[in-house]
Design an enzyme around this catalytic site. Structure first.
Site, short mmCIF file in Angstrom:
data_model
loop_
_atom_site.label_atom_id
_atom_site.label_comp_id
_atom_site.label_asym_id
_atom_site.label_seq_id
_atom_site.Cartn_x
_atom_site.Cartn_y
_atom_site.Cartn_z
N GLU A 276 -7.02 -3.23 -6.28
CA GLU A 276 -6.37 -2.32 -7.23
C GLU A 276 -5.21 -3.10 -7.87
O GLU A 276 -4.43 -3.74 -7.16
CB GLU A 276 -5.83 -1.09 -6.51
CG GLU A 276 -6.93 -0.18 -5.99
CD GLU A 276 -6.37 1.02 -5.20
OE1 GLU A 276 -6.78 2.14 -5.50
OE2 GLU A 276 -5.54 0.81 -4.30
N ASN B 209 -6.24 4.68 -1.45
CA ASN B 209 -5.55 5.21 -0.27
C ASN B 209 -5.21 6.69 -0.40
O ASN B 209 -5.15 7.41 0.61
CB ASN B 209 -4.27 4.42 0.00
CG ASN B 209 -4.54 3.17 0.82
OD1 ASN B 209 -5.62 3.01 1.38
ND2 ASN B 209 -3.58 2.28 0.87
N HIS C 133 -3.38 -4.61 -4.81
CA HIS C 133 -3.64 -3.99 -3.52
C HIS C 133 -5.01 -4.41 -3.02
O HIS C 133 -6.04 -3.96 -3.53
CB HIS C 133 -3.53 -2.46 -3.64
CG HIS C 133 -3.70 -1.76 -2.34
ND1 HIS C 133 -4.45 -0.64 -2.19
CD2 HIS C 133 -3.21 -2.07 -1.11
CE1 HIS C 133 -4.42 -0.27 -0.92
NE2 HIS C 133 -3.68 -1.13 -0.25
N SER D 118 0.84 -1.20 0.00
CA SER D 118 0.00 0.00 0.00
C SER D 118 0.87 1.25 0.00
O SER D 118 0.38 2.33 -0.24
CB SER D 118 -0.93 0.00 1.21
OG SER D 118 -0.21 -0.22 2.39
N1 CAA Z 1 -15.74 -14.47 3.79
C1 CAA Z 1 -16.87 -13.99 3.25
N2 CAA Z 1 -17.69 -13.14 3.88
C2 CAA Z 1 -17.35 -12.77 5.13
C3 CAA Z 1 -16.18 -13.24 5.76
C4 CAA Z 1 -15.36 -14.14 5.04
N3 CAA Z 1 -14.25 -14.64 5.54
N4 CAA Z 1 -16.11 -12.70 6.97
C5 CAA Z 1 -17.17 -11.89 7.09
N5 CAA Z 1 -17.93 -11.94 5.99
C6 CAA Z 1 -19.13 -11.20 5.69
C7 CAA Z 1 -20.13 -11.22 6.82
O1 CAA Z 1 -20.94 -12.38 6.74
C8 CAA Z 1 -20.92 -9.96 6.53
O2 CAA Z 1 -21.83 -10.16 5.45
P1 CAA Z 1 -23.17 -9.26 5.29
O3 CAA Z 1 -22.72 -7.82 5.18
O4 CAA Z 1 -23.78 -9.76 4.02
O5 CAA Z 1 -23.95 -9.54 6.51
C9 CAA Z 1 -19.87 -9.01 6.01
O6 CAA Z 1 -18.80 -9.83 5.53
C10 CAA Z 1 -19.36 -8.04 7.06
O7 CAA Z 1 -18.85 -8.77 8.17
P2 CAA Z 1 -19.22 -8.53 9.71
O8 CAA Z 1 -20.61 -8.92 10.00
O9 CAA Z 1 -18.14 -9.19 10.47
O10 CAA Z 1 -18.96 -7.06 10.06
P3 CAA Z 1 -19.72 -5.71 9.84
O11 CAA Z 1 -20.99 -5.84 9.14
O12 CAA Z 1 -19.68 -5.07 11.17
O13 CAA Z 1 -18.67 -4.99 8.89
C11 CAA Z 1 -16.53 -4.35 8.08
C12 CAA Z 1 -17.32 -4.88 9.25
C13 CAA Z 1 -16.48 -5.40 6.97
C14 CAA Z 1 -15.12 -4.10 8.56
C15 CAA Z 1 -17.25 -3.05 7.56
O14 CAA Z 1 -17.44 -2.17 8.63
C16 CAA Z 1 -16.43 -2.33 6.51
O15 CAA Z 1 -16.45 -2.70 5.35
N6 CAA Z 1 -15.72 -1.27 6.94
C17 CAA Z 1 -14.85 -0.51 6.05
C18 CAA Z 1 -13.53 -1.21 5.96
C19 CAA Z 1 -12.59 -0.51 5.00
O16 CAA Z 1 -12.70 0.65 4.68
N7 CAA Z 1 -11.59 -1.28 4.55
C20 CAA Z 1 -10.57 -0.73 3.68
C21 CAA Z 1 -9.53 -0.05 4.49
S1 CAA Z 1 -8.19 0.50 3.50
C22 CAA Z 1 -7.21 -0.85 3.33
O17 CAA Z 1 -7.42 -1.87 3.84
C23 CAA Z 1 -6.05 -0.70 2.41
C24 CAA Z 1 -4.82 -0.16 2.95
O18 CAA Z 1 -3.80 -0.32 2.29
C25 CAA Z 1 -4.75 0.68 4.12
#
Ligand code: CAA
Length: 393
Positions: A139, A177, A127, A106
């Site tokens: 990405e 990012n 990414h 990243s």
């Molecule tokens: N495989 C498939 N599906 C899965 C899974 C897995 N291993 N683990 C969880 N899921 C599913 C869950 O069943 C759930 O499905 P539904 O939405 O259909 O119900 C979904 O994924 C979300 O899981 P949770 O119920 O555990 O959690 P949540 O609903 O509270 O969401 C979150 C948590 C996914 C983190 C959500 O809040 C989110 O997307 N937040 C934003 C995260 C983000 O911005 N990520 C990018 C950050 S930047 C980065 O990573 C790059 C970098 O270089 C910095």
């Protein structure tokens, strides 16, 4: 991230070799994969049989030589160029010439990494986003040295695994990012300066449609990762908004990296529970009422700047932010706020901070001044993609 990527490939039916040189790290990866699939099973995303089959497809090893028979290698070692270069030098000697070499980075230059290998044409950046099994976006980063067939192959492989890909040229922060991390840094700055409380900031942004608050997201991403992205952004842009807010640097120095270390802005003493770690007192006079506009509009201004310089088209930005971070599509957010209002807010932010990076984008000025700003925004959004700087005129 390595465990998440292994899970994505195994879920897609690939045989996977997961390599960690330290047995303890390998065991952590194995546990991470097990808990993620258990979560997917309990959420009804994976049956018990599918879960078992997925685990059967993953083999664990501590020696890179075990990767000798692989078609694709995705490297996800720590974000230190020398460490990644050393891994790639060894991979060169282990895998056949046809193997696609991908780096999950990243904050590092994919080009610098590729240039140090024996065949830079087959090196591509991939990414992934946290959590990798859940976020649909990857990405795919090309360099000036890449063979076009390698880029196509990387995208085809990832799309066969159910991921959506966007192609990015090798630039600090790529698409997502470069937009997300300055927004997160700004939110941390609000907290550090006592302009609003921790939970107030997070709640305001959740109320504005974000899947989670920015400070909780910083804890999820890991402060070391965010710091590395900010430093690289600052190195390339010179924009002071990309200097890490000092509190983020302190968190990293203190080893409080977020969820992965059990504490960041929040404490994670038991699974699923995030409690304010209480680093700063509640602000005497909160400005939380100015959120979310004060954080969102500068972010949307950055989105328009990215279109302006021809780095990414509106559709790519909508896909990137909504599938990488589950955020609302930025052009929907802009339409909701309205270009005129967004311009007024951005002008105020610029006037208050005198920060050159906060100067309203030319496109925002043009949209705000258009006879029908909403129509002009629609036209911008639906214009055919162009590879050169665009304007509305
Ligand atoms: N495989 C498939 N599906 C899965 C899974 C897995 N291993 N683990 C969880 N899921 C599913 C869950 O069943 C759930 O499905 P539904 O939405 O259909 O119900 C979904 O994924 C979300 O899981 P949770 O119920 O555990 O959690 P949540 O609903 O509270 O969401 C979150 C948590 C996914 C983190 C959500 O809040 C989110 O997307 N937040 C934003 C995260 C983000 O911005 N990520 C990018 C950050 S930047 C980065 O990573 C790059 C970098 O270089 C910095």
């Amino acid at each position: 991230m390595g465990a998440g990527i292994a899970e994505v490939f195994a879920r897609g039916g690939w045989s996977v070799v997961g390599v960690e040189e330290q047995p303890e790290a390998l065991e952590r990866g194995r546990r991470r994969l097990a808990s993620s699939t258990a979560h997917a099973e309990s959420g009804g995303k994976l049956s018990a049989d599918e879960g078992r089959a997925l685990h059967d497809r993953v083999r664990y090893a501590t020696d890179l030589a075990e990767l000798g028979g692989c078609d694709v290698v995705v490297e996800a070692v720590p974000e230190v160029l020398e460490i990644k270069q050393a891994v790639f030098a060894r991979l060169d000697a282990v895998v056949p010439a046809e193997t696609l070499l991908a780096t999950n980075t990243s904050s590092l230059s994919v080009t610098a990494l590729a240039a140090g290998t024996s065949d830079p044409g087959r090196v591509v950046g991939v990414h992934f986003f946290n959590p990798a099994p859940v976020q649909p976006l990857v990405e795919v980063i090309s360099t000036v040295l890449i063979a076009p067939a390698a880029l196509d192959r990387a995208r085809t492989v990832l799309e066969s695994l159910g991921k959506t890909t966007i192609a990015c040229r090798d630039r600090a922060g790529f698409v997502v990012n470069a937009l997300l991390v300055p927004y997160l840094n700004a939110a941390a700055g609000w907290y550090e300066r006592g302009q609003a409380g921790l939970e107030e900031i997070d709640q305001a942004m959740v109320d504005a449609g974000m899947p989670m608050g920015p400070l909780a997201l910083l804890d999820l991403v890991g402060h070391d990762v965010t710091l590395a992205v900010l430093r690289r952004l600052h190195e390339q842009t010179g924009d002071r908004r990309h200097l890490p807010t000092p509190l983020l640097s302190s968190l990293v120095e203190a080893g409080l990296l977020g969820r992965k270390s059990g504490r960041g802005f929040y404490r994670y003493d038991s699974p699923g529970a995030a409690v304010d770690a209480g680093m700063l007192p509640s602000p005497a006079a909160s400005r939380a009422g100015e959120l979310p506009e004060a954080l969102l509009v500068p972010y949307l201004n950055d989105v328009l700047s990215m279109v302006e310089v021809g780095y990414a088209a509106p559709a790519t930005l909508d896909t990137g932010m909504s599938l990488g971070c589950r955020m609302p599509r930025p052009f929907d957010q802009l339409a909701m706020i309205g270009p005129e209002r967004a311009l007024a807010v951005q002008r105020k932010v610029f006037a208050e901070t005198a920060e050159p990076g906060h100067r309203p984008a030319l496109l925002l000025e043009q949209l705000g001044a258009a006879e029908d700003p909403d129509l002009a925004l629609h036209a911008l959004r639906t214009a055919p993609e162009r590879g050169t700087p665009v304007g509305l005129a």
